[in-house]
Design an enzyme around this catalytic site. Structure first.
Site, PDB file in Angstrom:
ATOM      1  N   LYS A  60       1.227  -1.188   0.148  1.00  0.00           N
ATOM      2  CA  LYS A  60      -0.096   0.197   0.372  1.00  0.00           C
ATOM      3  C   LYS A  60       1.317   1.006   0.195  1.00  0.00           C
ATOM      4  CE  LYS A  60      -4.629  -1.781   1.104  1.00  0.00           C
ATOM      5  NZ  LYS A  60      -3.449  -3.267   2.028  1.00  0.00           N
ATOM      6  N   GLU A 103      -3.454   6.149   7.815  1.00  0.00           N
ATOM      7  CA  GLU A 103      -3.614   7.077   6.572  1.00  0.00           C
ATOM      8  C   GLU A 103      -4.713   7.886   7.324  1.00  0.00           C
ATOM      9  OE1 GLU A 103      -6.346   4.983   3.801  1.00  0.00           O
ATOM     10  OE2 GLU A 103      -4.305   4.645   2.403  1.00  0.00           O
ATOM     11  N   HIS A 162     -15.188  -3.610   7.523  1.00  0.00           N
ATOM     12  CA  HIS A 162     -14.281  -3.467   6.879  1.00  0.00           C
ATOM     13  C   HIS A 162     -14.159  -4.561   5.426  1.00  0.00           C
ATOM     14  CE1 HIS A 162     -12.001  -0.450   8.672  1.00  0.00           C
ATOM     15  NE2 HIS A 162     -12.206  -1.049   9.631  1.00  0.00           N
ATOM     16  N   ARG A 212      -6.207  -8.650  -8.651  1.00  0.00           N
ATOM     17  CA  ARG A 212      -6.655  -9.911  -8.876  1.00  0.00           C
ATOM     18  C   ARG A 212      -8.180  -9.482  -9.375  1.00  0.00           C
ATOM     19  NH1 ARG A 212     -10.208 -10.939  -4.142  1.00  0.00           N
ATOM     20  NH2 ARG A 212      -9.275  -9.121  -2.217  1.00  0.00           N
TER      21      ARG A 212
END
Length: 630
Positions: free
Chosen positions: A39, A123, A158, A216
């Site tokens: 990330k 973040e 999430h 993917r």
């Protein structure tokens, strides 16, 4: 080598091993997996490609105190994310500085187990965003396109619950800019194959930020297939074989978009207990009939069949239910119809919860944020508990259990204990006019309450069943017969000599209770919904000297799993809600907390041990003057 949806599909070492052994990996090249799998690296690449990213810290310094300082610079709330994470694993939302280090420790531990690397990034947490992602495809010839977007804003922990395409209410210019950014992201890493570029969209300003790229095919890809009419797996195979994308012009793909598709993820889980995953045998599994929804197309993708076991070792997803129709309103209507006709017995499911989500006014309006379940989830769960239990459903359940007992007796079968086995000897005989009667306890839908139901079984095979309520008791006349086929057991019912309908029945006997699942057909005028679950609870045994029984609370496992950490020792004094044990089940960590203050008198398991559902993990001694919290 098709790697599927799992984390193996994003494993650069597996892809490299395939290449080293002359095996074609159906996915992107190793450098793209490396770049987008991290990330922090991916965000740096996105910045260079002029793709908007969320403000945060993507550096290499992993010292806990340094990370905490960065979190304070970004300003709370912040998200801690495993740089190699995905699927909600290795991610924690932290709202207060004092919670940061514990959340960091848990996130790193989960990341190391799930991805082999505990590196994290931070973040800024975008308040109330939409989660909108774009399906992208690239080939070995330099072509890259997107196949429109999906809105995946209905999430819990999430993880996605409902997904739809296209994203409702997204302005055209924003959609166009996001699509261009998604293609730019793919080209920036020389992407080949299927991938998903995920964005967070500010619901106030419509600003969007790159979140991550999944290298993917996503679980929710069927909604894209439905609105484009394209087979994405076929595209994967063609690209992996060295061919060009079947369509290389973005305008041609845009022209193909048709209708609206919604996907619901059907899980073995209990929404009433915080969506804890469930295990057990799928005693009954009937998918919605594909040809019963008019012009809508209904599709079910699944990897399980009736009789299979849902275990603690894998994700508890039973299936993906996808509905495609001419417009969103029709797709929503038929999604709810399909959910109501889905039959699962043996494990608790989220089917009724999905129905309530899909029919909630805010979701039906469209454009919700990822806070939808934070705002409405508790009410959606409680709605089932608050809904009055129809007396007709309780009466039909009681009749089904009596018929099941009588049928077993007729065939000389011994039921495995169960409520009927324990109360059978206490039945009282009446004359033929009154019939045979017994009063027993039935636990209503969702375990909300227990009612004492009187069943009178008459010599002509009919029943008179009395169900109490807050106002007055309801007495109903029930005619019921079983019809067993290769598809299962159906009960033909005539209620009060006027309402005729069929009910699919699944009954399970245990040593402590009898559980009955009812799936009614065309019985709405009687108050019966499509899905009811009732338990007949066995009479509780009474013992001499009951006052001598220890009142010490027993802290039990909420599901089968593995002990990750034991946070207390014998002799420790704990407070209510203090974490005692961390249990790992189905790839997620669950913190087991004290149900009240006390002193630890026993710890039953060590770290690394496997425990069964309901196993006693910790015992607490409570002083007489201490009152346990409810």
């Amino acid at each position: 080598m098709p790697p599927g949806y799992g984390f193996l599909s994003e494993n650069e070492h597996f892809a490299a091993a395939c290449a080293a052994n002359d095996v074609t990996f159906i996915g992107p090249p190793v450098p793209a997996i490396q770049a987008m799998g991290s990330k922090s690296t991916s965000k740096a690449i996105m910045i260079d490609a002029n793709v908007p990213v969320t403000p945060g810290y993507h550096g290499n310094n992993q010292d806990p105190e340094a990370l905490k300082a960065e979190a304070e610079r970004i300003k709370y709330p912040v998200l801690i994310k495993a740089t190699l994470g995905g699927g909600g694993k290795g991610m924690r939302l932290v709202e207060r500085p004092e919670d940061f280090l514990d959340a960091l420790d848990a996130c790193k531990r989960e990341a190391l187990k799930g991805f082999g690397d505990d590196t994290v990034l931070l973040e800024r947490f975008v308040q109330r965003p939409r989660h909108v992602e774009f399906q992208i495809f690239g080939d070995h010839h330099g072509n890259a396109v997107h196949l429109a977007e999906r809105d995946c804003s209905v999430q819990r922990r999430h993880q996605k619950v409902l997904e739809e395409a296209p994203a409702p209410g997204l302005p055209h210019d924003v959609r166009q800019s996001m699509g261009e950014a998604a293609v730019a992201a793919a080209k920036a890493v020389g992407y080949v194959g299927a991938g998903t570029v995920e964005f967070l969209v500010d619901t106030t300003t419509n600003e969007f930020f790159f979140c991550e790229m999944n290298t993917r095919l996503q679980v929710e890809h069927p909604v894209t297939e439905m609105i484009t009419g394209l087979d994405l797996v076929e595209w994967q195979l063609q690209v992996a074989a060295g061919g060009k994308l079947p369509i290389v012009e973005q305008a041609e793909i845009d022209d193909r978009l048709s209708g609206h598709a919604i996907e619901a993820r059907v899980y073995a889980e209990n929404p009433g207990t915080g969506f804890l995953p469930a295990t057990g045998n799928l005693r009954k599994l009937r998918e919605p009939p594909a040809d019963a929804f008019g012009d809508s197309t209904v599709r079910v993708d699944t990897g399980v069949a009736e009789g299979d076991n849902v275990t603690m070792f894998y994700d508890p997803m039973i299936s993906k239910l996808i509905v495609h129709s001419k417009d969103r309103a029709t797709a929503l209507r038929d999604l709810n119809l399909a959910l109501r006709s889905y039959q699962v017995a043996g494990v608790p499911t989220n089917l009724s919860f999905l129905e309530r989500c899909a029919s909630h006014p805010a979701f039906m309006e469209g454009g919700i944020s990822t806070s939808f379940l934070d705002d409405h989830g508790e009410a959606l769960v409680k709605e089932a508990d608050l809904s009055p239990t129809p007396p007709s459903a309780v009466a039909v359940a009681a009749a089904a259990m009596v018929l099941n007992r009588n049928e077993a007796s007729r065939r000389g079968l011994n039921l495995p204990g169960g409520a009927w086995g324990q109360i059978g000897a206490s039945w009282r005989a009446f004359d033929s006019a009154q019939g045979v009667a017994e009063t027993f306890a039935i636990e209503t839908d969702g375990g909300g309450s227990t009612v004492d139901v009187e069943v009178r079984h008459h010599s002509d095979g009919t029943f008179t069943i009395t169900v109490p309520s807050e106002d007055e008791a309801t007495t109903q006349h029930v005619e019921a017969t079983f019809k067993t086929t290769a598809e299962g057991t159906t009960m033909e019912v005539v209620l009060d000599k006027m309402h005729r309908f069929d009910v699919d029945v699944s009954i399970e006997e245990t040593q402590t209770e009898t559980s009955v699942h009812l799936f009614a057909h065309n019985a709405t005028d009687t108050g019966l919904g499509p899905r009811h679950v009732y338990n007949v609870v066995a009479p509780k045994a009474t013992f001499q000297g009951a006052s001598d029984v220890s009142s010490a609370p027993l802290i039990k496992a909420v599901m089968p799993g593995k002990i990750v950490r034991v946070l207390v020792e014998v002799g420790d004094v704990v407070e209510a809600d203090q974490p005692l044990v961390i249990l790992e089940a189905m790839k997620m960590e669950h913190v087991i907390k004290a149900n009240g203050p006390g002193c630890v008198s026993a710890v039953s398991f060590a770290e690394g041990e496997i425990v069964a559902d309901g196993a006693i993990l910790v015992e607490l001694e409570v002083a007489d003057e201490v009152e346990l919290a409810a």
